[in-house]
Design a protein around this motif. Sequence first.
Motif, mmCIF file in Angstrom:
data_model
loop_
_atom_site.group_PDB
_atom_site.id
_atom_site.type_symbol
_atom_site.label_atom_id
_atom_site.label_comp_id
_atom_site.label_asym_id
_atom_site.label_seq_id
_atom_site.Cartn_x
_atom_site.Cartn_y
_atom_site.Cartn_z
ATOM 1 N N LYS A 180 -51.555 -21.397 -20.504
ATOM 2 C CA LYS A 180 -51.432 -22.196 -19.323
ATOM 3 C C LYS A 180 -50.793 -23.434 -19.823
ATOM 4 C CE LYS A 180 -53.248 -20.783 -14.514
ATOM 5 N NZ LYS A 180 -54.339 -21.147 -13.818
ATOM 6 N N SER A 181 -51.615 -24.014 -20.723
ATOM 7 C CA SER A 181 -51.078 -25.110 -21.948
ATOM 8 C C SER A 181 -51.809 -24.632 -23.363
ATOM 9 C CB SER A 181 -52.045 -26.873 -21.315
ATOM 10 O OG SER A 181 -52.567 -26.694 -21.160
ATOM 11 N N LYS A 182 -51.547 -25.575 -23.986
ATOM 12 C CA LYS A 182 -52.184 -25.781 -25.263
ATOM 13 C C LYS A 182 -53.988 -26.411 -24.768
ATOM 14 C CE LYS A 182 -51.273 -28.743 -28.212
ATOM 15 N NZ LYS A 182 -49.711 -30.020 -28.916
ATOM 16 N N THR A 183 -54.728 -25.366 -25.194
ATOM 17 C CA THR A 183 -56.322 -25.355 -25.027
ATOM 18 C C THR A 183 -56.741 -26.000 -26.573
ATOM 19 O OG1 THR A 183 -56.952 -23.954 -25.359
ATOM 20 C CG2 THR A 183 -56.559 -24.758 -23.549
ATOM 21 N N GLY A 184 -58.369 -26.927 -26.059
ATOM 22 C CA GLY A 184 -59.098 -27.185 -27.410
ATOM 23 C C GLY A 184 -58.798 -26.460 -28.264
ATOM 24 N N ALA A 185 -59.657 -25.216 -26.896
ATOM 25 C CA ALA A 185 -59.914 -24.063 -28.318
ATOM 26 C C ALA A 185 -58.684 -23.400 -28.318
ATOM 27 C CB ALA A 185 -60.637 -22.648 -26.730
ATOM 28 N N LEU A 186 -57.944 -22.991 -28.385
ATOM 29 C CA LEU A 186 -56.421 -22.402 -28.812
ATOM 30 C C LEU A 186 -56.223 -24.009 -30.496
ATOM 31 C CD1 LEU A 186 -53.705 -21.074 -29.158
ATOM 32 C CD2 LEU A 186 -52.931 -22.528 -27.990
ATOM 33 N N LYS A 187 -56.095 -24.760 -30.258
ATOM 34 C CA LYS A 187 -56.478 -25.517 -31.306
ATOM 35 C C LYS A 187 -57.399 -25.441 -32.185
ATOM 36 C CE LYS A 187 -54.922 -29.418 -28.979
ATOM 37 N NZ LYS A 187 -55.392 -31.110 -28.568
ATOM 38 N N ARG A 188 -58.795 -25.555 -31.865
ATOM 39 C CA ARG A 188 -59.588 -25.263 -32.664
ATOM 40 C C ARG A 188 -59.928 -23.613 -34.015
ATOM 41 N NH1 ARG A 188 -62.611 -27.452 -29.084
ATOM 42 N NH2 ARG A 188 -63.152 -25.843 -27.698
ATOM 43 N N ALA A 189 -58.717 -22.603 -32.407
ATOM 44 C CA ALA A 189 -58.931 -21.838 -33.835
ATOM 45 C C ALA A 189 -58.055 -21.288 -34.179
ATOM 46 C CB ALA A 189 -58.530 -20.578 -32.453
ATOM 47 N N VAL A 190 -56.619 -22.033 -33.923
ATOM 48 C CA VAL A 190 -55.693 -22.431 -34.950
ATOM 49 C C VAL A 190 -56.681 -22.858 -36.335
ATOM 50 C CG1 VAL A 190 -53.552 -23.900 -35.774
ATOM 51 C CG2 VAL A 190 -53.749 -21.794 -33.927
ATOM 52 N N ASN A 191 -56.927 -24.356 -36.204
ATOM 53 C CA ASN A 191 -57.970 -25.060 -37.264
ATOM 54 C C ASN A 191 -58.439 -23.865 -38.452
ATOM 55 O OD1 ASN A 191 -55.802 -27.563 -36.935
ATOM 56 N ND2 ASN A 191 -57.409 -28.146 -35.719
ATOM 57 N N GLU A 192 -59.185 -23.614 -37.248
ATOM 58 C CA GLU A 192 -59.726 -22.058 -38.457
ATOM 59 C C GLU A 192 -59.030 -21.553 -39.379
ATOM 60 O OE1 GLU A 192 -63.024 -20.612 -35.699
ATOM 61 O OE2 GLU A 192 -63.146 -22.069 -34.797
ATOM 62 N N LEU A 193 -58.420 -20.707 -38.721
ATOM 63 C CA LEU A 193 -57.855 -20.317 -39.692
ATOM 64 C C LEU A 193 -56.615 -20.405 -40.303
ATOM 65 C CD1 LEU A 193 -55.860 -18.280 -36.158
ATOM 66 C CD2 LEU A 193 -57.147 -17.154 -38.208
ATOM 67 N N LEU A 194 -55.840 -22.420 -40.379
ATOM 68 C CA LEU A 194 -55.935 -22.495 -41.263
ATOM 69 C C LEU A 194 -56.417 -22.802 -42.323
ATOM 70 C CD1 LEU A 194 -53.805 -25.301 -39.472
ATOM 71 C CD2 LEU A 194 -52.712 -23.458 -40.796
ATOM 72 N N SER A 195 -57.712 -23.275 -42.307
ATOM 73 C CA SER A 195 -58.893 -23.939 -43.262
ATOM 74 C C SER A 195 -59.072 -22.261 -43.940
ATOM 75 C CB SER A 195 -60.323 -24.153 -42.021
ATOM 76 O OG SER A 195 -59.785 -25.562 -42.237
ATOM 77 N N ALA A 196 -59.352 -21.476 -42.934
ATOM 78 C CA ALA A 196 -59.830 -19.674 -43.551
ATOM 79 C C ALA A 196 -58.687 -19.151 -44.431
ATOM 80 C CB ALA A 196 -60.185 -18.923 -42.645
ATOM 81 N N ASN A 197 -57.407 -19.939 -44.539
ATOM 82 C CA ASN A 197 -56.403 -19.488 -44.717
ATOM 83 C C ASN A 197 -56.030 -17.971 -43.848
ATOM 84 O OD1 ASN A 197 -55.406 -21.967 -46.962
ATOM 85 N ND2 ASN A 197 -57.846 -21.009 -48.737
ATOM 86 N N HIS A 198 -55.984 -17.570 -43.388
ATOM 87 C CA HIS A 198 -54.862 -16.425 -42.633
ATOM 88 C C HIS A 198 -53.857 -17.108 -42.201
ATOM 89 C CE1 HIS A 198 -58.962 -14.302 -42.744
ATOM 90 N NE2 HIS A 198 -59.945 -15.026 -42.164
ATOM 91 N N ILE A 199 -53.755 -18.152 -41.910
ATOM 92 C CA ILE A 199 -52.323 -18.513 -41.744
ATOM 93 C C ILE A 199 -52.187 -19.991 -42.249
ATOM 94 C CG2 ILE A 199 -51.983 -17.338 -38.994
ATOM 95 C CD1 ILE A 199 -53.169 -20.381 -38.042
#
Length: 93
Positions: free
Chosen positions: A46-65
């Motif tokens: 429904k909206s941008k959640t904290g969990a989504l932001k954390r998941a995106v940041n984890e993927l950025l940190s792990a160089n997956h995205i």
Amino acid sequence: LFFEQDKVRAGAASGARSGARSKQILHALAASPLSMLKIVHALKLKSKTGALKRAVNELLSANHIEYTIPEKPSSRLQKYRLTAKTRTRGGTG
């Protein structure tokens, strides 16, 4: 004692959800780069959640995205895409 066990269980469940969410994000980005809003829609949230932001940041940190505009991480035109490493490995595994 029970409280500590509950915290451990909750942490494990949260980690499992985070892993599932990360796989969903990677799957959504497999076709083309997406903005955060498009990721929200692709995951049927429904909206941008904290969990989504954390998941995106984890993927950025792990160089997956990676950012499509790395020099402007907070640009309104920013999108996310799979890194070459992730594309060739077919996701996280």
